[in-house]
Design an enzyme around this catalytic site. Structure first.
Site, mmCIF file in Angstrom:
data_model
loop_
_atom_site.group_PDB
_atom_site.id
_atom_site.type_symbol
_atom_site.label_atom_id
_atom_site.label_comp_id
_atom_site.label_asym_id
_atom_site.label_seq_id
_atom_site.Cartn_x
_atom_site.Cartn_y
_atom_site.Cartn_z
ATOM 1 N N TYR A 222 35.261 44.060 28.988
ATOM 2 C CA TYR A 222 34.674 44.013 30.580
ATOM 3 C C TYR A 222 34.651 45.774 30.837
ATOM 4 O O TYR A 222 33.764 46.715 31.695
ATOM 5 C CB TYR A 222 35.143 43.334 31.832
ATOM 6 C CG TYR A 222 36.297 43.179 31.897
ATOM 7 C CD1 TYR A 222 37.004 43.233 31.713
ATOM 8 C CD2 TYR A 222 36.599 44.935 32.819
ATOM 9 C CE1 TYR A 222 38.438 42.983 31.981
ATOM 10 C CE2 TYR A 222 37.930 44.888 32.950
ATOM 11 C CZ TYR A 222 39.054 44.109 33.030
ATOM 12 O OH TYR A 222 40.474 43.373 33.222
ATOM 13 N N GLU A 407 25.102 38.264 45.714
ATOM 14 C CA GLU A 407 26.480 39.360 46.417
ATOM 15 C C GLU A 407 27.180 38.481 46.563
ATOM 16 O O GLU A 407 28.077 39.174 46.957
ATOM 17 C CB GLU A 407 25.874 39.930 47.497
ATOM 18 C CG GLU A 407 25.125 41.100 47.590
ATOM 19 C CD GLU A 407 24.545 41.672 47.982
ATOM 20 O OE1 GLU A 407 23.837 42.795 48.768
ATOM 21 O OE2 GLU A 407 26.055 42.491 48.770
#
Lengths: 427, 258
Positions: A222, A407
């Site tokens: 990541y 979200e």
């Protein structure tokens, strides 16, 4: 003598405390008027500034007058009408926090959330376009983009360019960091080449600018994730067909295909490999905007239901006065009020530079639950007619369902909250 | 051309007012810009946007408590350039400060503070007092032409061509030369919203505040309000089965026909 003096002191202190605000026990106990005046009393989060109230009134008027007549038509066509998008710009709703020097309104975050809430009361699909544009893309650019990128894009975003936030993929939703869209640096270092597919992208059909998260170095996991600003009309960018959804139908939700899309190296948002941080941080705030949307939806339901209860009679009395219903709508209003207070408090925490991540997660989690509950109950309170498309409440019921998903799903919110609670324990 | 626009802070039109011992209860009631004043502001701003009108400045004027500054902010956000607030704590809904005093305050502003006003635009009436007197009274004091209930205002040479709406129809009035007073009616225009950018810009626009007492105008109540009461609630009607019964009831019960 002493007892008289103490009594007089106590009377003055009591007088001050009646005259002034609560929570000032230290100032009052010294009996010092100057201390009292200096200490700024804590104010209720629901007390808005004059600016914020003006903005609330203005958005409410516009939404009721100009947006309301088009809501059902836009849902039927599954399209936000271009005239409404233009109005969003004229009214300033798409440049809420963009500084005035770039042509924006230069307001605070709370004003943005108030705007999103008031628009959601009439059409959450429009509010979503406004929310993503302002709280995710524009703010990410304001926080981390180079001056060059800010000068290039903020004026456009303030006047006519819609934007989209491209993070999710078919195989990377909650686990966003496992994304497989890549960005390969060219051998001369002048540009990146993006390949991959993003999914579930709000406003994809209308967006002129895309904030795209790609992995520029998969070997780093990541920590290779990098954010790019990509013009939609770049060669190789293809917008997929809009998804057919349960609700928020007017808002376009599409896949975006990136096929050898060239992006100049200076279009990296912030620093290479920091994208994971940016996306977490921007979503931490953006979710307060979603909470505002959900609260707006719940309010939109009650806007319809309460007058109805006041008019409809059965068994010789108004529904409004029936104890069984009073129990229900009072409970609903209580939970809605709690959600709104949480939302405003999260806004103020953020504006004041205080930690707000836990509170924001709690707010989004709770607001989406409240909206789902109230929209469902609202249909019941309206009875048979609530089940028809004659009433807007059935639309709100469908629109709010995704509130617990996008979200940051509710499970993720609870996980975020738990993590922070754990770290608080370790201190 | 310099335009003066009157803006009044009144109870919001959607509020259901309650009447107490002191008249209408204004505590914690939502207040707004008077709808007819809003139309006047819109007309002033439209004239400013019309290059042919050659408007140099639009000044908004409000008489009332501190909160009138918000009302002025709305007018500024709609496009007025400057605001003047005449501050008073007297009730402006006819209970204390009345039309004659307000008209005289307007006169003082025009004569002492803003000496080159060419056009005064006000709403035809305020929705709290419903007097409709400030416009005509001001015109009288200034010896200026007046056009009330304007539903259309056009420039015409040095003056105006105004369409005036009355219950018996519309008449067109020629005002040969400015300055003049025009009061605005419902169908004159549709007021714009204050966009958010304009609301923020309005913060920087100048608002001058004066105390009502400064002008030496007699602010005393001229018409004392003895009582304010709600209209009697309408009694439920009855259904009649045929025309004969209807006529019978109209004649013998309602006494409205011979």
């Amino acid at each position: 003598m002493i007892s008289i003096a103490i009594r007089r002191f106590a009377r003055k202190a009591k007088h001050d405390s009646i005259k002034g605000a609560s929570g000032l026990s230290t100032a009052v106990s010294t009996g010092s008027r100057d201390e009292f005046a200096k200490a700024a009393p804590p104010m209720p989060v629901t007390l808005l500034t004059d600016d914020e109230r003006m903005i609330q009134d203005s958005v409410r008027k516009w939404a009721n007058h100009d947006l309301k007549p088009l809501v059902r038509e836009m849902e039927k066509n599954e399209l936000i009408s271009p005239s409404i998008i233009q109005e969003l710009y004229t009214q300033g709703y798409m440049s809420l926090e963009i500084p005035e020097k770039y042509g924006g309104v230069g307001m605070n975050f709370t004003s943005a959330c108030i705007t999103i809430q008031e628009i959601s009361r009439i059409d959450p699909s429009i509010a979503l376009m406004v929310d993503v544009h302002n709280t995710l893309v524009v703010n990410a650019i304001r926080f981390w983009a180079s001056e060059f990128l800010q000068d290039k894009y903020l004026p456009k975003l303030a006047t006519d360019s819609v934007s989209a936030f491209c993070l999710s993929e078919t195989n990377a939703g909650s686990d966003a960091f496992s994304m497989s869209t890549t960005a390969k640096l060219s051998s001369d270092g002048s540009h990146y080449v993006i390949n991959g597919t993003k999914s579930w992208i709000t406003s994809a059909r209308e967006a002129a600018l895309l904030l795209v998260f790609c992995n520029a170095d998969p070997s780093k996991g990541y920590k290779g994730i990098t954010a790019f600003l990509v013009d939609t009309n770049s060669p190789g960018v293809q917008i997929g067909k809009p998804e057919s959804k349960l609700g928020l139908k007017a808002s376009s939700t599409c896949q975006i295909f990136f096929d050898d899309v060239k992006v100049d190296a200076d279009h990296v948002l912030g620093e290479v490999g920091q994208g994971y941080k940016y996306c977490i941080e921007i979503l931490n705030e953006g979710r307060i905007g979603i909470a505002a949307q959900q609260i707006g939806i719940a309010k939109g339901c009650l806007d319809v239901v309460m007058p109805y209860l006041n008019e409809r009679e059965q068994f010789g009395q108004k529904l409004l006065n029936m104890p069984a219903l009073q129990q229900q709508y009072a409970q609903a209003a209580t939970e809605l009020h709690a959600a709104e207070v949480m939302m405003l408090n999260s806004c103020r925490l953020k504006e004041n530079g205080l930690p707000f991540v836990k509170e924001a997660a709690m707010t989004k989690l709770f607001a989406s639950q409240v909206a789902e509950k109230i929209s469902s109950q609202s249909i019941e309170w309206l009875g048979g007619i609530g089940y028809t498309t004659d009433m807007i409440v059935e639309k709100f019921y469908r629109d709010c369902k995704v509130g617990s998903i996008y979200e940051g799903s509710s499970n993720i919110q609870r996980q975020t909250i738990a993590k922070i609670m754990n770290s608080e324990l370790e201190q | 051309m310099k335009i003066l626009v009157g803006v009044k802070r009144v109870v919001d039109y959607a509020v259901k007012v309650r009447v107490g011992a002191d008249g209408v209860n204004l505590k914690n009631v939502k207040m707004s810009l008077n709808p007819f004043c809003e139309i006047a502001v819109e007309e002033a701003v439209k004239l400013k946007e019309n290059k042919a009108a050659n408007v140099s400045e639009v000044v908004a004027l409000s008489v009332g408590p501190k909160q009138c500054q918000e009302t002025l902010r709305t007018a500024l956000a709609m496009g007025c350039d400057r605001g003047i607030h005449i501050s008073t704590d007297l009730r402006t809904d006819y209970m204390e400060l009345q039309s004659d005093a307000v008209a005289k305050l307007f006169q003082k502003v025009i004569e002492e503070k803003e000496k080159d006003i060419h056009l005064v635009l006000v709403g035809k009436q305020a929705i709290d007092s419903d007097c409709g007197q400030v416009g005509p009274a001001l015109a009288g004091y200034m010896s200026w032409p007046q056009c009330t209930f304007a539903s259309k205002v056009d420039l015409d040479g040095d003056g105006l061509l105004v369409e005036r709406e009355t219950d018996s129809g519309t008449e067109t009035i020629k005002v040969p030369k400015l300055p003049a007073v025009v009061t605005c009616d419902l169908r004159l225009n549709t007021p714009r919203y204050a966009t958010l950018p304009n609301i923020m810009k309005a913060k920087k626009k100048k608002v001058d505040t004066y105390k009502a007492e400064e002008f030496g105008v007699d602010l005393e109540v001229k018409n004392k309000v003895l009582e304010v009461y709600e209209p009697p609630s309408r009694k439920e009607g009855i259904l009649v089965d045929d025309v004969d019964t209807l006529i019978d009831k109209l004649r013998n019960e309602a006494s409205v026909i011979q």
